[in-house]
Design an enzyme around this catalytic site. Structure first.
Site, PDB file in Angstrom:
ATOM      1  N   SER A 185     -33.452  -6.390  -3.447  1.00  0.00           N
ATOM      2  CA  SER A 185     -33.115  -5.418  -2.412  1.00  0.00           C
ATOM      3  C   SER A 185     -33.961  -5.680  -1.153  1.00  0.00           C
ATOM      4  CB  SER A 185     -33.306  -4.005  -2.995  1.00  0.00           C
ATOM      5  OG  SER A 185     -32.669  -3.056  -2.234  1.00  0.00           O
ATOM      6  N   ARG A 229     -33.131  10.424   0.615  1.00  0.00           N
ATOM      7  CA  ARG A 229     -33.048   9.784  -0.701  1.00  0.00           C
ATOM      8  C   ARG A 229     -31.713  10.100  -1.382  1.00  0.00           C
ATOM      9  NH1 ARG A 229     -35.336   5.564  -3.472  1.00  0.00           N
ATOM     10  NH2 ARG A 229     -35.849   6.092  -5.625  1.00  0.00           N
ATOM     11  N   ASP A 247     -22.281  -3.199  -7.302  1.00  0.00           N
ATOM     12  CA  ASP A 247     -23.190  -2.843  -6.195  1.00  0.00           C
ATOM     13  C   ASP A 247     -22.363  -2.563  -4.943  1.00  0.00           C
ATOM     14  OD1 ASP A 247     -25.184  -2.685  -4.228  1.00  0.00           O
ATOM     15  OD2 ASP A 247     -26.394  -4.291  -5.126  1.00  0.00           O
ATOM     16  N   HIS A 278     -26.033  -0.770  -7.453  1.00  0.00           N
ATOM     17  CA  HIS A 278     -27.217  -1.478  -6.967  1.00  0.00           C
ATOM     18  C   HIS A 278     -28.410  -1.330  -7.924  1.00  0.00           C
ATOM     19  CE1 HIS A 278     -29.861  -3.245  -3.998  1.00  0.00           C
ATOM     20  NE2 HIS A 278     -30.624  -2.168  -3.958  1.00  0.00           N
ATOM     21  N   ASP A 279     -28.613  -0.135  -8.447  1.00  0.00           N
ATOM     22  CA  ASP A 279     -29.737   0.085  -9.369  1.00  0.00           C
ATOM     23  C   ASP A 279     -29.601  -0.721 -10.660  1.00  0.00           C
ATOM     24  OD1 ASP A 279     -31.554   1.636  -8.021  1.00  0.00           O
ATOM     25  OD2 ASP A 279     -30.852   3.560  -8.823  1.00  0.00           O
TER      26      ASP A 279
END
Ligand SMILES: CC(=O)SCCNC(=O)CCNC(=O)[C@H](O)C(C)(C)COP(=O)(O)OP(=O)(O)OC[C@H]1O[C@@H](n2cnc3c(N)ncnc32)[C@H](O)[C@@H]1OP(=O)(O)O
Ligand SMILES: N[C@@H](CCO)C(=O)O
Length: 377
Positions: A163, A235, A328, A357-358
């Site tokens: 990332s 967030r 992602d 993505h995680d």
């Protein structure tokens, strides 16, 4: 939305992820920054695992993502073991085997876990806050290059990052092509896309709108009056982009939150989930660093001043593994393929994950297998 408890200090920077005190600190002098600013004092916090061998040929640099830190592997301290963010990928006998490799992981320049950032003291003895200069990914790599020199490491066997850390990894490979044998760029791209920039943009605005943020000069606010709501909301946006729509649908669907009724003002479970992750970050991270790192991410373009991405990527001498995640929606798999196509010795692997993505933090078995095979090839 739930609010963090009032006992929170002004900034999350106080909360060490390494209570056992394994971090070391490197004083790296002053730095003139790419965008024209200057940091008179630069410090990087870092941790190491394993032993540097006699010919200094087994060092691996790991660059963490946006809200990560130097604590890539958990370590035992008095009465406890702290969790690392890549515990199942890095360690003795694991893919990045610390019995074999000497692993170095710095906290990024601009971060809030021991490296110089907006919460650090400026020369006048007060937190930098709004005066903290614009950092670029290149500045962050420059600081890490100085750390490499200070540690007496002549060459990296590999530079690995995911990332935002992957952005630094690529910048390393383009700026210092002779400094490494292998590059592993995970869930990342050669430059920030317009869509990634758009997500960053909204998050930066939300931070600014928190009246406790005060343009970044909140470090003297009374305890409990930090910009938690802005940071938590930023967030929440980011976390949504870190997960896939399919996963969110399958996990939460239209379920109500625990003991909540959406028709009576309660939240859906997915809302509660995002609130939880927003608050969790606000408790552990500094809003000023979040801004500085998000702005750095906006600057990412390995082609800047080098004739564009194609020319820049052609400078890479190391063998490159681009590792992506099929679901992602922040760093699309086509960015992964582009990296492998543009690097002279590039390979792409896109793993399957429902988690978006995680996935690079969740699919540890597959991530480990791919990385281990590449390092040992
Ligand atoms: C590379 C780096 O440097 S990253 C740095 C460290 N990582 C991060 O900051 C990323 C933030 N965390 C995450 O994104 C994730 O937790 C990961 C990637 C680490 C793990 O993902 P997953 O295992 O899928 O965890 P998931 O996203 O489901 O979150 C689980 C948490 O949500 C909570 N949760 C789940 N559903 C709900 C809900 N409906 N309402 C409220 N909370 C909920 C769980 O109780 C759990 O809490 P805990 O973390 O305190 O145990
Ligand atoms: N969960 C990761 C995602 C960004 O890559 C982080 O917070 O750093």
């Amino acid at each position: 939305m739930e609010h963090p408890p009032e006992i929170l200090p002004v900034t999350g920077a106080w909360q060490p992820t390494d209570p056992a005190g394994h971090r070391q600190f490197a004083a790296l002098g002053s730095m003139d920054l790419e965008a024209g600013g200057r940091l008179p004092v630069v410090r990087l916090a870092f941790e190491t695992w394993g032993e540097l061998n006699a010919d200094k040929s087994n060092a691996i640099l790991i660059d963490h993502a946006l809200t990560g830190d130097s604590h890539v592997v958990g370590k035992a301290g008095p009465g406890h073991i702290t969790a690392g963010w890549w515990n199942e990928v890095v360690g003795p006998g694991l893919a990045i085997d610390t019995d074999k490799w000497f692993v170095v992981c710095p906290n990024v320049l601009g971060g809030c876990q021991g490296s110089t950032g907006p919460a650090s003291l400026a020369p006048n003895g007060r937190a930098w806050g709004s005066r903290f200069p614009l950092l670029t990914i290149r500045d962050q790599v420059e600081a890490e290059k100085r750390l490499m020199t200070q540690l007496g490491i002549p060459h990296w066997f590999a530079v690995v990052g995911a990332s935002l850390g992957g952005q630094r990894t690529l910048e390393w490979a383009v700026t210092y092509p002779e400094d490494m044998d292998k590059v592993i760029a995970v869930a990342t791209g050669a430059s920030t896309t317009a869509e990634q920039a758009a997500w960053c943009h909204a998050q930066l605005h939300i931070l600014e709108l928190d009246s406790n943020f005060k343009g970044g000069d909140y470090y003297d606010n009374p305890p409990g009056q930090g910009p938690y709501r802005g940071l938590a909301l930023a967030r929440e946006i980011a976390h949504t982009t870190y997960r896939s729509p399919k996963e969110l649908q399958e996990r939460f669907g239209r379920d109500p939150g625990y003991r909540e009724d959406p028709l009576s003002g309660g939240r859906l479970a997915v809302q509660s989930y995002l609130d939880y992750h927003g608050i969790k970050l606000a408790k552990r991270f500094d809003a000023g660093s979040y801004k500085a790192l998000t702005r750095a991410m906006l600057t990412h373009d390995v082609g800047r001043g080098r004739g564009g991405i194609v020319v820049a990527m052609s400078r890479i001498q190391a063998e490159l593994l681009a590792l992506g995640v099929d679901s992602d929606r922040l760093f699309y798999p086509n960015q992964t393929h582009q990296l492998a196509e543009l690097a002279p010795k590039g390979h792409a692997v896109v793993i399957h994950s429902e988690s978006g993505h995680d996935g690079f933090l969740i699919e540890n078995d597959e991530v480990g297998q791919v990385i281990g095979a590449f390092l040992n090839s």
